[in-house]
Design a protein around this motif. Structure first.
Motif, short mmCIF file in Angstrom:
data_model
loop_
_atom_site.label_atom_id
_atom_site.label_comp_id
_atom_site.label_asym_id
_atom_site.label_seq_id
_atom_site.Cartn_x
_atom_site.Cartn_y
_atom_site.Cartn_z
N MET A 1 0.85 -1.19 0.00
CA MET A 1 0.00 0.00 0.00
C MET A 1 0.88 1.24 0.00
O MET A 1 1.78 1.38 0.82
CB MET A 1 -0.88 -0.04 1.25
N PHE A 2 0.62 2.14 -0.94
CA PHE A 2 1.45 3.34 -1.06
C PHE A 2 0.92 4.46 -0.18
O PHE A 2 -0.28 4.55 0.10
CB PHE A 2 1.49 3.81 -2.52
N TYR A 3 1.84 5.31 0.25
CA TYR A 3 1.45 6.48 1.03
C TYR A 3 0.66 7.45 0.15
O TYR A 3 0.97 7.62 -1.01
CB TYR A 3 2.70 7.22 1.54
N LYS A 4 -0.31 8.11 0.76
CA LYS A 4 -1.01 9.18 0.04
C LYS A 4 -0.17 10.43 0.17
O LYS A 4 0.62 10.57 1.09
CB LYS A 4 -2.40 9.41 0.65
N GLU A 5 -0.33 11.34 -0.74
CA GLU A 5 0.47 12.58 -0.76
C GLU A 5 0.33 13.36 0.55
O GLU A 5 1.27 14.01 0.99
CB GLU A 5 0.01 13.44 -1.94
N THR A 6 -0.81 13.25 1.21
CA THR A 6 -1.04 14.00 2.46
C THR A 6 -0.28 13.42 3.64
O THR A 6 -0.16 14.05 4.67
CB THR A 6 -2.55 14.01 2.80
N ASN A 7 0.24 12.21 3.51
CA ASN A 7 0.95 11.57 4.61
C ASN A 7 2.46 11.85 4.59
O ASN A 7 3.24 11.15 5.21
CB ASN A 7 0.73 10.05 4.58
N PHE A 8 2.86 12.89 3.86
CA PHE A 8 4.26 13.27 3.79
C PHE A 8 4.50 14.57 4.54
O PHE A 8 3.58 15.35 4.78
CB PHE A 8 4.69 13.45 2.32
N LYS A 9 5.76 14.79 4.89
CA LYS A 9 6.15 16.06 5.52
C LYS A 9 7.41 16.56 4.84
O LYS A 9 8.22 15.78 4.33
CB LYS A 9 6.37 15.88 7.02
N ASP A 10 7.57 17.88 4.84
CA ASP A 10 8.77 18.49 4.27
C ASP A 10 9.86 18.55 5.33
O ASP A 10 9.59 18.96 6.46
CB ASP A 10 8.46 19.90 3.75
N THR A 11 11.07 18.13 4.96
CA THR A 11 12.21 18.18 5.87
C THR A 11 13.40 18.78 5.12
O THR A 11 13.31 19.02 3.91
CB THR A 11 12.60 16.76 6.36
N GLU A 21 11.64 9.52 10.80
CA GLU A 21 12.46 10.53 11.48
C GLU A 21 13.55 11.02 10.53
O GLU A 21 13.82 10.41 9.52
CB GLU A 21 13.18 9.90 12.69
N VAL A 22 14.17 12.13 10.93
CA VAL A 22 15.38 12.60 10.25
C VAL A 22 16.47 12.61 11.31
O VAL A 22 16.33 13.23 12.35
CB VAL A 22 15.18 14.02 9.67
N VAL A 23 17.55 11.85 11.06
CA VAL A 23 18.61 11.70 12.06
C VAL A 23 19.98 11.92 11.44
O VAL A 23 20.17 11.72 10.25
CB VAL A 23 18.57 10.30 12.72
N LYS A 24 20.92 12.32 12.28
CA LYS A 24 22.30 12.45 11.83
C LYS A 24 22.96 11.08 11.90
O LYS A 24 22.76 10.34 12.86
CB LYS A 24 23.06 13.45 12.68
N LEU A 25 23.76 10.77 10.89
CA LEU A 25 24.46 9.49 10.83
C LEU A 25 25.27 9.25 12.09
O LEU A 25 25.24 8.16 12.67
CB LEU A 25 25.37 9.44 9.59
#
Length: 196
Positions: A1-11, A21-25
């Protein structure tokens, strides 16, 4: 099942699913730098330990070399370890090698929250490769160790990481098999041309 466009966030690394999440290596992995015993300690007779250089990973040199050095003076990688080059040809990601590594290579070991196979693939992604390129200095010999502080990764759940890695692994296997078929076909063509 693919994500809908509304289930995204800009990072800062682009659009990603909201749950990721967005994490540092450097916050989820330990980077172990290789050592440089010096070319005088190299041999091609198989004495000592296999010594992996950037040129081995980048496939520029195919003949393996060994180093006769005390193990405590060397950094060793195992086949499951993810390797990242940061000197010479920065940004090459490899796995499946075993031996002592040179100073231009880092072993990237997951500490928590990240699947080793997912790590292997995500380090090859263009967002990571761009950061490495942006922080590469030098003209003759390139160095990109400064990039470590700035490498940021998108991080899905461990279950999603595993699934992504499995799918990419299947694609890799298909590419490898296709390449093998192409190589065999080219050899056959050359042989037929000589025969004709």
């Amino acid at each position: 099942m693919f994500y809908k466009e509304t289930n995204f966030k800009d990072t800062k690394i682009g659009r990603i699913p909201k749950e990721w999440e967005v994490v540092k290596l450097k916050n989820i992995c330990v980077l172990i730098r290789g050592t440089e015993p010096g070319s005088k300690k190299y041999n091609n007779k198989g004495i000592g330990f296999r010594f992996i250089r950037v040129s081995d990973i980048s496939k520029q040199i195919l003949e393996p070399i060994f180093v006769d050095e005390k193990p405590e003076n060397l950094s060793f990688c195992h086949k499951e370890d993810v390797l990242l080059t940061l000197d010479g040809v920065p940004g090459i990601v490899a796995k499946g090698m075993e031996g002592a590594i040179s100073s231009g290579i880092r072993i990237v070991k997951p500490v928590n929250k990240i699947n080793n196979d997912f790590l292997f693939y995500i380090l090859q992604h263009s967002t990571v490769q761009k950061v490495i390129a942006n922080y590469t200095i030098g003209t003759t010999i390139k160095h990109a160790s400064r990039a470590i502080d700035f490498i940021t990764l998108p991080l899905p759940s461990l279950r999603e990481q595993q699934k992504i890695a499995e799918i990419l692994s299947i694609v890799d296997e298909a590419i490898q098999k296709t390449n093998e078929i192409i190589t065999k076909t080219e050899r056959l063509k050359k042989a037929l041309m000589q025969e004709l």
